[in-house]
Design a protein around this motif. Structure first.
Motif, PDB file in Angstrom:
ATOM      1  N   ARG A 122       0.859  -1.196   0.000  1.00  0.00           N
ATOM      2  CA  ARG A 122       0.000   0.000   0.000  1.00  0.00           C
ATOM      3  C   ARG A 122       0.889   1.237   0.000  1.00  0.00           C
ATOM      4  NH1 ARG A 122      -5.511   0.516   1.276  1.00  0.00           N
ATOM      5  NH2 ARG A 122      -6.066   2.609   1.919  1.00  0.00           N
ATOM      6  N   VAL A 123       0.931   1.923  -1.149  1.00  0.00           N
ATOM      7  CA  VAL A 123       1.771   3.106  -1.292  1.00  0.00           C
ATOM      8  C   VAL A 123       0.916   4.231  -1.853  1.00  0.00           C
ATOM      9  CG1 VAL A 123       3.868   4.079  -2.315  1.00  0.00           C
ATOM     10  CG2 VAL A 123       3.767   1.625  -1.797  1.00  0.00           C
ATOM     11  N   LYS A 124       0.959   5.395  -1.204  1.00  0.00           N
ATOM     12  CA  LYS A 124       0.235   6.576  -1.685  1.00  0.00           C
ATOM     13  C   LYS A 124       1.256   7.606  -2.136  1.00  0.00           C
ATOM     14  CE  LYS A 124      -3.505   9.755  -0.573  1.00  0.00           C
ATOM     15  NZ  LYS A 124      -4.261   9.529  -1.772  1.00  0.00           N
ATOM     16  N   PHE A 125       1.171   7.960  -3.419  1.00  0.00           N
ATOM     17  CA  PHE A 125       2.162   8.844  -4.026  1.00  0.00           C
ATOM     18  C   PHE A 125       1.706  10.292  -4.037  1.00  0.00           C
ATOM     19  CE2 PHE A 125       3.508   4.798  -5.846  1.00  0.00           C
ATOM     20  CZ  PHE A 125       4.879   4.898  -5.691  1.00  0.00           C
ATOM     21  N   GLY A 126       2.716  11.162  -4.075  1.00  0.00           N
ATOM     22  CA  GLY A 126       2.486  12.590  -4.272  1.00  0.00           C
ATOM     23  C   GLY A 126       2.762  12.950  -5.719  1.00  0.00           C
ATOM     24  N   ILE A 127       2.893  14.227  -5.994  1.00  0.00           N
ATOM     25  CA  ILE A 127       3.141  14.728  -7.344  1.00  0.00           C
ATOM     26  C   ILE A 127       4.601  14.472  -7.706  1.00  0.00           C
ATOM     27  CG2 ILE A 127       3.098  16.781  -8.821  1.00  0.00           C
ATOM     28  CD1 ILE A 127       0.353  15.811  -7.837  1.00  0.00           C
ATOM     29  N   PRO A 128       4.879  13.968  -8.906  1.00  0.00           N
ATOM     30  CA  PRO A 128       6.274  13.729  -9.298  1.00  0.00           C
ATOM     31  C   PRO A 128       7.077  15.027  -9.345  1.00  0.00           C
ATOM     32  CG  PRO A 128       4.755  12.683 -10.836  1.00  0.00           C
ATOM     33  CD  PRO A 128       3.939  13.542  -9.937  1.00  0.00           C
ATOM     34  N   ILE A 146       9.362  10.258  -8.041  1.00  0.00           N
ATOM     35  CA  ILE A 146       8.048  10.291  -7.392  1.00  0.00           C
ATOM     36  C   ILE A 146       8.194   9.654  -6.017  1.00  0.00           C
ATOM     37  CG2 ILE A 146       7.313   8.144  -8.525  1.00  0.00           C
ATOM     38  CD1 ILE A 146       4.441   9.390  -8.576  1.00  0.00           C
ATOM     39  N   GLU A 147       7.595  10.305  -5.027  1.00  0.00           N
ATOM     40  CA  GLU A 147       7.748   9.841  -3.647  1.00  0.00           C
ATOM     41  C   GLU A 147       6.392   9.413  -3.111  1.00  0.00           C
ATOM     42  OE1 GLU A 147      10.582  11.778  -0.801  1.00  0.00           O
ATOM     43  OE2 GLU A 147       8.695  12.290   0.193  1.00  0.00           O
ATOM     44  N   GLY A 148       6.385   8.276  -2.449  1.00  0.00           N
ATOM     45  CA  GLY A 148       5.145   7.764  -1.877  1.00  0.00           C
ATOM     46  C   GLY A 148       5.329   7.345  -0.428  1.00  0.00           C
ATOM     47  N   THR A 149       4.242   7.381   0.303  1.00  0.00           N
ATOM     48  CA  THR A 149       4.236   6.902   1.683  1.00  0.00           C
ATOM     49  C   THR A 149       3.805   5.445   1.685  1.00  0.00           C
ATOM     50  OG1 THR A 149       3.708   9.096   2.521  1.00  0.00           O
ATOM     51  CG2 THR A 149       3.249   7.235   3.986  1.00  0.00           C
ATOM     52  N   VAL A 150       4.617   4.601   2.291  1.00  0.00           N
ATOM     53  CA  VAL A 150       4.337   3.175   2.382  1.00  0.00           C
ATOM     54  C   VAL A 150       3.586   2.914   3.684  1.00  0.00           C
ATOM     55  CG1 VAL A 150       5.344   0.863   2.458  1.00  0.00           C
ATOM     56  CG2 VAL A 150       6.451   2.669   1.117  1.00  0.00           C
TER      57      VAL A 150
END
Length: 199
Positions: A122-128, A146-150
């Motif tokens: 489950r990863v929620k990404f932000g804007i690249p 691109i960075e996401g919260t795991v």
């Protein structure tokens, strides 16, 4: 063993039932991978007794996945960031955007030529992030990150726990060839024997 490569970056859309438990769509390629950096935050507590540490608990809290990719296509950008294509096929990002969480899979080549495989559930990404630079005397490639919260997934596994990552090396003892060949056909689901022991 050290890893020396990274490829086969995939994502799978998540559908949640009324309890928030996830089911995963068939994985699809995300982009050509350049780098993946995973940092993990732990919730930690120490119980002191008799003038010393008696119990230490460390549990996964969240993580950050930073992906360097060759390019993020519009289909992946829509899913990962919540951006939308307008009628002229222009990708529009708004302040209200927010992509839905996805599962992310990839593999890393080890020094012995075998691969280590990963699924982050489950990863929620932000804007690249976009890095642009004028052309100078030498060629410099500018590629998006691109960075996401795991996060842990809501759906419990066969032991009643909430996994956040699955990882296997194809040369680990006892790993079946079907586990490796099926890694990208669907998001890996943990398998436990009845009674809680691993198979």
């Amino acid at each position: 063993m050290a890893t020396i490569g990274l490829d086969r970056l995939y994502y799978a859309k998540i559908t949640e039932n009324e309890n928030g438990e996830e089911t995963y769509d068939t994985p699809v390629p995300l982009a050509k991978a350049i780098s993946a950096e995973l940092s993990v935050e732990l919730a930690e507590a120490t119980l002191y007794a008799d003038d010393g540490a008696a119990e230490v608990v460390k549990e996964f809290q969240s993580g950050t996945l930073t992906l360097g990719v060759a390019d993020i296509g519009v289909d992946a950008a829509e899913v990962l960031t919540g951006a939308t294509l307008d009628d002229n096929k222009v990708l529009i990002s708004t302040s209200e955007d927010g992509g839905a969480p996805v599962a992310i899979g990839f593999r890393a080549k080890k020094a012995n030529g075998k691969y280590r495989y990963f699924w982050l559930y489950r990863v929620k990404f932000g804007i690249p992030a976009t890095n642009l630079q004028t052309k100078g005397d030498s060629i410099t490639f500018s590629t998006p990150t691109i960075e996401g919260t795991v996060m842990r997934r809501n759906k419990p596994d066969g032991q009643g726990k909430h996994p956040w990552k699955a990882e296997v090396s194809e040369d680990d003892p006892g790993v079946s060839p079907e586990t490796i060949t099926g890694w990208y056909t669907e998001v890996y689901e943990p398998v436990f024997a009845v009674g809680g022991g691993s198979e």
